[in-house]
Design an enzyme around this catalytic site. Structure first.
Site, PDB file in Angstrom:
ATOM      1  N   LYS A  74     -10.600  -6.055  39.970  1.00  0.00           N
ATOM      2  CA  LYS A  74     -10.396  -5.097  41.066  1.00  0.00           C
ATOM      3  C   LYS A  74     -10.990  -3.737  40.708  1.00  0.00           C
ATOM      4  O   LYS A  74     -11.709  -3.127  41.497  1.00  0.00           O
ATOM      5  CB  LYS A  74      -8.891  -4.954  41.332  1.00  0.00           C
ATOM      6  CG  LYS A  74      -8.510  -3.703  42.111  1.00  0.00           C
ATOM      7  CD  LYS A  74      -7.012  -3.584  42.314  1.00  0.00           C
ATOM      8  CE  LYS A  74      -6.232  -2.917  41.212  1.00  0.00           C
ATOM      9  NZ  LYS A  74      -6.216  -1.455  41.217  1.00  0.00           N
TER      10      LYS A  74
ATOM     11  N   ARG B 211      -6.019   5.429  46.023  1.00  0.00           N
ATOM     12  CA  ARG B 211      -6.635   6.601  45.382  1.00  0.00           C
ATOM     13  C   ARG B 211      -8.097   6.371  45.034  1.00  0.00           C
ATOM     14  O   ARG B 211      -8.875   7.313  44.984  1.00  0.00           O
ATOM     15  CB  ARG B 211      -5.900   6.930  44.091  1.00  0.00           C
ATOM     16  CG  ARG B 211      -4.468   7.276  44.245  1.00  0.00           C
ATOM     17  CD  ARG B 211      -3.886   7.547  42.888  1.00  0.00           C
ATOM     18  NE  ARG B 211      -4.673   8.553  42.211  1.00  0.00           N
ATOM     19  CZ  ARG B 211      -4.508   9.855  42.350  1.00  0.00           C
ATOM     20  NH1 ARG B 211      -3.562  10.318  43.115  1.00  0.00           N
ATOM     21  NH2 ARG B 211      -5.280  10.700  41.708  1.00  0.00           N
TER      22      ARG B 211
ATOM     23  N   PRO C 255      -4.361  14.182  38.922  1.00  0.00           N
ATOM     24  CA  PRO C 255      -5.300  15.106  39.570  1.00  0.00           C
ATOM     25  C   PRO C 255      -6.733  14.579  39.519  1.00  0.00           C
ATOM     26  O   PRO C 255      -7.032  13.636  38.779  1.00  0.00           O
ATOM     27  CB  PRO C 255      -5.172  16.375  38.725  1.00  0.00           C
ATOM     28  CG  PRO C 255      -4.689  15.915  37.391  1.00  0.00           C
ATOM     29  CD  PRO C 255      -3.869  14.681  37.638  1.00  0.00           C
ATOM     30  N   VAL C 256      -7.623  15.188  40.311  1.00  0.00           N
ATOM     31  CA  VAL C 256      -9.044  14.800  40.267  1.00  0.00           C
ATOM     32  C   VAL C 256      -9.902  15.995  39.837  1.00  0.00           C
ATOM     33  O   VAL C 256     -11.089  16.052  40.105  1.00  0.00           O
ATOM     34  CB  VAL C 256      -9.549  14.221  41.616  1.00  0.00           C
ATOM     35  CG1 VAL C 256      -8.922  12.873  41.882  1.00  0.00           C
ATOM     36  CG2 VAL C 256      -9.291  15.180  42.766  1.00  0.00           C
ATOM     37  N   ASP C 257      -9.266  16.962  39.139  1.00  0.00           N
ATOM     38  CA  ASP C 257      -9.982  18.175  38.738  1.00  0.00           C
ATOM     39  C   ASP C 257     -11.223  17.874  37.889  1.00  0.00           C
ATOM     40  O   ASP C 257     -12.253  18.543  38.023  1.00  0.00           O
ATOM     41  CB  ASP C 257      -9.031  19.130  37.985  1.00  0.00           C
ATOM     42  CG  ASP C 257      -8.371  18.474  36.776  1.00  0.00           C
ATOM     43  OD1 ASP C 257      -8.015  17.281  36.864  1.00  0.00           O
ATOM     44  OD2 ASP C 257      -8.229  19.142  35.728  1.00  0.00           O
ATOM     45  N   LEU C 258     -11.136  16.842  37.054  1.00  0.00           N
ATOM     46  CA  LEU C 258     -12.282  16.555  36.164  1.00  0.00           C
ATOM     47  C   LEU C 258     -13.449  15.936  36.945  1.00  0.00           C
ATOM     48  O   LEU C 258     -14.609  16.138  36.598  1.00  0.00           O
ATOM     49  CB  LEU C 258     -11.854  15.649  35.003  1.00  0.00           C
ATOM     50  CG  LEU C 258     -10.721  16.226  34.142  1.00  0.00           C
ATOM     51  CD1 LEU C 258     -10.293  15.238  33.058  1.00  0.00           C
ATOM     52  CD2 LEU C 258     -11.157  17.546  33.494  1.00  0.00           C
TER      53      LEU C 258
ATOM     54  N   ILE D 264      -1.172   7.660  28.728  1.00  0.00           N
ATOM     55  CA  ILE D 264      -2.137   7.935  29.813  1.00  0.00           C
ATOM     56  C   ILE D 264      -1.460   8.540  31.045  1.00  0.00           C
ATOM     57  O   ILE D 264      -1.928   9.534  31.593  1.00  0.00           O
ATOM     58  CB  ILE D 264      -2.901   6.645  30.225  1.00  0.00           C
ATOM     59  CG1 ILE D 264      -3.506   5.943  28.996  1.00  0.00           C
ATOM     60  CG2 ILE D 264      -3.985   6.960  31.266  1.00  0.00           C
ATOM     61  CD1 ILE D 264      -4.646   6.659  28.317  1.00  0.00           C
TER      62      ILE D 264
ATOM     63  N   ARG E 293      -1.924  -5.964  45.911  1.00  0.00           N
ATOM     64  CA  ARG E 293      -3.039  -5.030  45.683  1.00  0.00           C
ATOM     65  C   ARG E 293      -3.865  -5.442  44.473  1.00  0.00           C
ATOM     66  O   ARG E 293      -5.020  -5.036  44.355  1.00  0.00           O
ATOM     67  CB  ARG E 293      -2.507  -3.619  45.434  1.00  0.00           C
ATOM     68  CG  ARG E 293      -1.886  -3.003  46.659  1.00  0.00           C
ATOM     69  CD  ARG E 293      -1.526  -1.566  46.406  1.00  0.00           C
ATOM     70  NE  ARG E 293      -2.713  -0.778  46.076  1.00  0.00           N
ATOM     71  CZ  ARG E 293      -2.703   0.526  45.860  1.00  0.00           C
ATOM     72  NH1 ARG E 293      -1.582   1.182  45.931  1.00  0.00           N
ATOM     73  NH2 ARG E 293      -3.810   1.167  45.563  1.00  0.00           N
TER      74      ARG E 293
END
Ligand code: EPZ
Length: 428
Positions: A22, A101, A131-134, A337, A407
């Site tokens: 997946k 996501r 977060p997706v800041d990176l 993680i 999923r």
């Protein structure tokens, strides 16, 4: 809502076919946005997340064809043709990103090919803030202008993207994938240092190379990309799912069974195989895949700390905990993680496990046996750990919120039943 009922205590025996991964299939599908040629992906799993990504790509103007599948079911044929020839839309709406996501993976390719993207910010999720800041920092380093407006990431690249040296401060799978998909069409050379080495990232890189990208260092922590002007279509086969492999390997070990995992690959599950071997299972290669067995040997507690590949995967932490719950002795399981990935603990305890959590570590004191109970969990891997516990428990386990399982695990109850498990799904 569907429910799964398991009566435990039967050793699994037989063969289980491992599907395409997946978490490799999702970025590979997003990569179709990078070309006007057709990307033909085979070995796609039949999962809810794959349908969600197909739906999102269709909204973004990607034409999707399927070979050999049932009408109306986008992924059952397992061969998907994706053609982004007519793509003009650049918005990934909240409704879809909220559902999955990984939708954020369209950001890099849209920006690289269309020069703009509007992608809903994913927000938090059950396992952590995530977060997706990176992702955004990497794309900014490649020359994107990024702002946040009404919950959406608004990204443009008015002058196109330019190669850059990007050092990720921590390993991020999705961040590496987004940066990689943007860099393949950027002008000049990009270096991604401290890049994720997960097999799914390597699979994406290999597919991009098949589409005409120039990438060195695949499978290592440093990816060197020389941007090209355009990519073409390609045919690519998705790598086998290492987490599905690990999950069924634990199913064999926890039930004292003997199972062949067809199409599984040992090099994808090194840390998991080592841990299972230390715990008392036998893991060996067969001509068709892997055999996992535990016959007459008691399970032993093993300490494990999750980490980026080639470390022990966070996506196998919950399943290992179910195994350790019935092992002799103690084991300490440390999650590094995600900050909230122990939602299975109270549910396992309801089945008789003895587990205490202190910060990021869980102390598991093995018990002689578990007992069936009604349980539910809030994410995919936590849910499947309850299935594994149910396979080992005495009596009946009822698992609700089965949509989490759908999923990530194709035909779970069918695969387990074929190996002798007493598992049934009740629809409703
Ligand atoms: C991928 O998520 C997988 N999902 C996850 O699988 C998996 O658990 C995870 O990698 C780790 O292996 C897919 O591939 C679709 P990350 P991803 O970016 O890419 C932090 C499953 O069960 N971070 O490697 O979202 C983040 O919060 C799932 O199939 C930032 O701080 O994971 C986390 O603590 C769940 N800023 C750590 O890095 C960022 O910009 C690793 O996340 C990005 C990440």
């Amino acid at each position: 809502m569907d429910r799964i009922y398991i009566r435990g205590g039967r050793p699994l025996k037989g063969k289980i076919h491992i599907c395409g991964a997946k978490n490799a299939a999702l970025p590979l599908m997003a990569a179709s946005l990078l070309t006007d040629g057709t990307l033909l992906l085979s070995n796609l799993p039949d999962l809810a997340d794959i349908s969600t990504m197909a739906h999102l790509l269709a909204e973004l103007g990607v034409e999707i064809t399927m070979k050999g599948g049932a009408p109306g079911r986008v992924n059952s044929g397992r061969v998907l043709g994706l053609t982004a020839e007519t793509t003009s839309a650049t918005t990934a709406p909240y409704d879809l990103v909220r559902k999955m996501r990984a939708s954020v993976l369209v950001l890099g390719p849209l920006l690289a090919r269309r020069g703009r993207a509007r992608v809903s910010l994913p927000g938090g999720c059950a396992i952590g803030t995530r977060p997706v800041d990176l992702h955004l920092k990497a794309l900014t380093a490649l020359g994107a202008k990024i702002g946040i407006d009404e919950g959406y990431i608004e990204a443009t690249a008015p002058k196109g993207l330019k190669g850059a040296h990007i050092l990720f401060p921590m390993v991020t799978v999705g961040g590496t994938e987004n940066a990689l998909m943007a860099a393949v069409l950027a002008e000049g050379e990009t270096v991604l240092a401290n890049a994720a080495r997960e097999p799914e990232v390597a699979d994406l890189a290999r597919c991009l190379v098949a589409m005409g990208a120039e990438i060195e260092g695949i499978g290592t922590g440093t990816l060197r990309i020389r941007g090209v002007e355009h990519l073409s279509g390609a045919k690519y086969t998705v790598v086998p799912d290492r987490i599905e492999t690990g999950t069924y390997a634990v199913a064999a070990a926890i039930t004292g069974g003997d199972v062949e995992l067809v199409d599984a690959r040992l090099e994808l599950i090194g840390a998991v195989a080592d841990t299972l071997t230390k715990a008392g299972a036998e893991v060996c290669e067969t001509p068709g895949g892997l055999r996992v067995a535990r016959t007459g040997v008691p399970l032993k507690g093993v300490d494990v700390t999750t980490g980026p590949f080639p470390g022990f995967p966070t996506d196998m932490q919950a399943q290992l905990m179910a195994l350790m719950a019935v092992a002799e002795g103690d084991s300490e399981i440390t999650e590094t993680i995600f900050e909230n990935r122990f939602t299975h603990v109270p549910e396992l305890c309801r089945m008789g496990a003895d587990i205490t959590v202190h910060g990021g570590s869980a102390m598991v004191r093995g018990v002689p046996g578990l007992s069936g109970a009604p349980v539910m969990a809030t994410d995919l891997r936590a849910s499947v750990s309850l299935v594994l516990a149910g396979l080992a428990a005495e009596g009946e386990t009822e698992i609700t919120r089965v949509y989490h399982l759908d999923r990530g695990y194709e035909r779970l109850e069918e695969k387990l039943s074929a190996c002798g498990a007493d598992v049934k799904r009740v629809r409703g």
